[in-house]
Design a protein around this motif. Sequence first.
Motif, PDB file in Angstrom:
ATOM      1  N   GLY A 136      -7.896  25.560  16.458  1.00 30.62           N
ATOM      2  CA  GLY A 136      -7.934  26.149  15.128  1.00 30.62           C
ATOM      3  C   GLY A 136      -8.432  25.180  14.073  1.00 30.62           C
ATOM      4  N   GLY A 137      -8.441  23.901  14.389  1.00 36.41           N
ATOM      5  CA  GLY A 137      -8.939  22.891  13.461  1.00 36.41           C
ATOM      6  C   GLY A 137     -10.439  22.704  13.624  1.00 36.41           C
ATOM      7  N   SER A 138     -11.037  22.042  12.644  1.00 38.04           N
ATOM      8  CA  SER A 138     -12.470  21.780  12.735  1.00 38.04           C
ATOM      9  C   SER A 138     -12.795  20.379  12.241  1.00 38.04           C
ATOM     10  CB  SER A 138     -13.262  22.827  11.956  1.00 38.04           C
ATOM     11  OG  SER A 138     -12.868  22.846  10.602  1.00 38.04           O
ATOM     12  N   CYS A 139     -13.921  19.889  12.714  1.00 38.58           N
ATOM     13  CA  CYS A 139     -14.355  18.525  12.431  1.00 38.58           C
ATOM     14  C   CYS A 139     -15.768  18.529  11.889  1.00 38.58           C
ATOM     15  CB  CYS A 139     -14.318  17.695  13.710  1.00 38.58           C
ATOM     16  SG  CYS A 139     -12.690  17.610  14.489  1.00 38.58           S
ATOM     17  N   VAL A 140     -16.154  17.407  11.329  1.00 34.66           N
ATOM     18  CA  VAL A 140     -17.512  17.190  10.854  1.00 34.66           C
ATOM     19  C   VAL A 140     -18.030  15.912  11.493  1.00 34.66           C
ATOM     20  CG1 VAL A 140     -18.917  16.582   8.826  1.00 34.66           C
ATOM     21  CG2 VAL A 140     -17.201  18.393   8.665  1.00 34.66           C
ATOM     22  N   ALA A 141     -19.242  15.995  12.010  1.00 27.69           N
ATOM     23  CA  ALA A 141     -19.985  14.802  12.429  1.00 27.69           C
ATOM     24  C   ALA A 141     -21.121  14.670  11.435  1.00 27.69           C
ATOM     25  CB  ALA A 141     -20.515  14.949  13.849  1.00 27.69           C
ATOM     26  N   LEU A 142     -21.168  13.554  10.744  1.00 23.17           N
ATOM     27  CA  LEU A 142     -22.158  13.323   9.696  1.00 23.17           C
ATOM     28  C   LEU A 142     -23.122  12.240  10.164  1.00 23.17           C
ATOM     29  CD1 LEU A 142     -22.796  14.165   6.746  1.00 23.17           C
ATOM     30  CD2 LEU A 142     -21.379  12.217   6.037  1.00 23.17           C
ATOM     31  N   TRP A 143     -24.431  12.526  10.101  1.00 20.34           N
ATOM     32  CA  TRP A 143     -25.451  11.593  10.594  1.00 20.34           C
ATOM     33  C   TRP A 143     -26.136  10.818   9.486  1.00 20.34           C
ATOM     34  CZ3 TRP A 143     -27.153  16.805  12.527  1.00 20.34           C
ATOM     35  CH2 TRP A 143     -26.370  17.216  13.599  1.00 20.34           C
ATOM     36  N   GLN A 144     -26.059  11.327   8.276  1.00 15.78           N
ATOM     37  CA  GLN A 144     -26.698  10.661   7.141  1.00 15.78           C
ATOM     38  C   GLN A 144     -25.771  10.760   5.944  1.00 15.78           C
ATOM     39  OE1 GLN A 144     -30.084  13.290   7.102  1.00 15.78           O
ATOM     40  NE2 GLN A 144     -31.388  11.741   8.054  1.00 15.78           N
ATOM     41  N   TRP A 145     -25.639   9.661   5.196  1.00 16.38           N
ATOM     42  CA  TRP A 145     -24.790   9.652   4.017  1.00 16.38           C
ATOM     43  C   TRP A 145     -25.098   8.422   3.178  1.00 16.38           C
ATOM     44  CZ3 TRP A 145     -23.434   8.385   8.880  1.00 16.38           C
ATOM     45  CH2 TRP A 145     -22.829   7.151   9.111  1.00 16.38           C
ATOM     46  N   ASN A 146     -24.852   8.563   1.888  1.00 18.82           N
ATOM     47  CA  ASN A 146     -24.937   7.487   0.898  1.00 18.82           C
ATOM     48  C   ASN A 146     -26.272   6.741   0.882  1.00 18.82           C
ATOM     49  OD1 ASN A 146     -22.406   8.235   0.120  1.00 18.82           O
ATOM     50  ND2 ASN A 146     -21.351   6.533   1.088  1.00 18.82           N
ATOM     51  N   GLY A 147     -27.337   7.442   1.150  1.00 19.37           N
ATOM     52  CA  GLY A 147     -28.678   6.877   1.020  1.00 19.37           C
ATOM     53  C   GLY A 147     -29.511   7.788   0.149  1.00 19.37           C
ATOM     54  N   GLU A 148     -30.717   7.379  -0.126  1.00 15.67           N
ATOM     55  CA  GLU A 148     -31.595   8.198  -0.952  1.00 15.67           C
ATOM     56  C   GLU A 148     -31.855   9.543  -0.277  1.00 15.67           C
ATOM     57  OE1 GLU A 148     -36.029   7.997  -2.892  1.00 15.67           O
ATOM     58  OE2 GLU A 148     -34.978   6.117  -2.472  1.00 15.67           O
ATOM     59  N   GLY A 149     -31.605  10.619  -1.008  1.00 16.88           N
ATOM     60  CA  GLY A 149     -31.840  11.954  -0.497  1.00 16.88           C
ATOM     61  C   GLY A 149     -30.830  12.424   0.537  1.00 16.88           C
ATOM     62  N   THR A 150     -29.717  11.731   0.650  1.00 19.93           N
ATOM     63  CA  THR A 150     -28.685  12.106   1.623  1.00 19.93           C
ATOM     64  C   THR A 150     -27.390  12.458   0.882  1.00 19.93           C
ATOM     65  OG1 THR A 150     -27.856   9.849   1.931  1.00 19.93           O
ATOM     66  CG2 THR A 150     -29.679  10.540   3.354  1.00 19.93           C
ATOM     67  N   PRO A 151     -26.446  13.071   1.585  1.00 21.72           N
ATOM     68  CA  PRO A 151     -25.176  13.429   0.933  1.00 21.72           C
ATOM     69  C   PRO A 151     -24.406  12.200   0.456  1.00 21.72           C
ATOM     70  CG  PRO A 151     -25.335  14.402   3.125  1.00 21.72           C
ATOM     71  CD  PRO A 151     -26.469  13.457   2.980  1.00 21.72           C
ATOM     72  N   GLY A 152     -23.558  12.441  -0.518  1.00 22.09           N
ATOM     73  CA  GLY A 152     -22.637  11.404  -0.958  1.00 22.09           C
ATOM     74  C   GLY A 152     -21.349  11.497  -0.156  1.00 22.09           C
ATOM     75  N   LEU A 153     -20.813  10.349   0.207  1.00 25.17           N
ATOM     76  CA  LEU A 153     -19.533  10.290   0.912  1.00 25.17           C
ATOM     77  C   LEU A 153     -18.694   9.212   0.243  1.00 25.17           C
ATOM     78  CD1 LEU A 153     -17.909  11.446   3.310  1.00 25.17           C
ATOM     79  CD2 LEU A 153     -18.811   9.551   4.685  1.00 25.17           C
ATOM     80  N   LEU A 154     -17.551   9.626  -0.296  1.00 26.85           N
ATOM     81  CA  LEU A 154     -16.668   8.709  -1.018  1.00 26.85           C
ATOM     82  C   LEU A 154     -15.278   8.739  -0.405  1.00 26.85           C
ATOM     83  CD1 LEU A 154     -17.610   9.752  -4.669  1.00 26.85           C
ATOM     84  CD2 LEU A 154     -18.457   7.768  -3.401  1.00 26.85           C
ATOM     85  N   VAL A 155     -14.616   7.599  -0.416  1.00 21.01           N
ATOM     86  CA  VAL A 155     -13.230   7.530   0.020  1.00 21.01           C
ATOM     87  C   VAL A 155     -12.342   7.665  -1.216  1.00 21.01           C
ATOM     88  CG1 VAL A 155     -13.095   4.994  -0.101  1.00 21.01           C
ATOM     89  CG2 VAL A 155     -11.526   6.250   1.384  1.00 21.01           C
ATOM     90  N   THR A 156     -11.254   8.408  -1.095  1.00 20.71           N
ATOM     91  CA  THR A 156     -10.287   8.544  -2.185  1.00 20.71           C
ATOM     92  C   THR A 156      -9.333   7.360  -2.102  1.00 20.71           C
ATOM     93  OG1 THR A 156     -10.444  10.942  -2.065  1.00 20.71           O
ATOM     94  CG2 THR A 156      -8.507  10.032  -3.196  1.00 20.71           C
ATOM     95  N   ASP A 157      -9.396   6.490  -3.096  1.00 27.88           N
ATOM     96  CA  ASP A 157      -8.556   5.291  -3.133  1.00 27.88           C
ATOM     97  C   ASP A 157      -8.291   4.935  -4.596  1.00 27.88           C
ATOM     98  OD1 ASP A 157      -7.137   3.007  -2.449  1.00 27.88           O
ATOM     99  OD2 ASP A 157      -8.929   1.821  -1.974  1.00 27.88           O
ATOM    100  N   PRO A 158      -7.556   5.806  -5.321  1.00 29.40           N
ATOM    101  CA  PRO A 158      -7.410   5.635  -6.772  1.00 29.40           C
ATOM    102  C   PRO A 158      -6.693   4.355  -7.191  1.00 29.40           C
ATOM    103  CG  PRO A 158      -5.913   7.325  -5.973  1.00 29.40           C
ATOM    104  CD  PRO A 158      -6.815   6.954  -4.821  1.00 29.40           C
ATOM    105  N   GLU A 159      -5.857   3.812  -6.330  1.00 23.34           N
ATOM    106  CA  GLU A 159      -5.130   2.589  -6.686  1.00 23.34           C
ATOM    107  C   GLU A 159      -5.705   1.366  -5.984  1.00 23.34           C
ATOM    108  OE1 GLU A 159      -0.976   3.327  -6.044  1.00 23.34           O
ATOM    109  OE2 GLU A 159      -0.937   4.975  -7.484  1.00 23.34           O
TER     110      GLU A 159
END
Length: 170
Positions: A136-159
Amino acid sequence: MPEALRTEILWRAYVPRWAHAPLSGAGAARFGGRWNPVGAQAVYAARELSTAWAEYNQGFVQHPAIIAQLTLSDARLADLTDEAVMQRHGVSSAIHECEWRAEMDAGRVPETHRLRERLMKQGFHGVIYPSFMSPGGSCVALWQWNGEGTPGLLVTDPEHRLPRDAASWL
């Protein structure tokens, strides 16, 4: 044409030794994975916290982990949990049963890796796929991130609790 751009909240459980690198795909590149060949970086994350934990431990001994919340933005993801999307891409549900590790060990290219190549040529940044370890759960495999023309991927770390480098583990 790829599906619409998506924003997703994801969860990633990973080895504490790499607490300083929550967005790294180096481990996946080193060993290869279901959705990436050896040498190709990928970030594997889950869409639910409980799925991240189940996938990390793979049903075995409960290992210590760092669990981080990630925000993925502007990603083109092929949703392989959706039968209509799979049909559009000429993929059957058998893709989810792919014995990718055995195929790699035998020197063959797994079907998931061939699909990855096709999808990347079509402009996809990754896939959404059903969890093997958390029904019932689902996952994501991401091949491109945080480069020019690619998706943004940020970690939540407010402190700013995550270390900035590996020095804390020396």
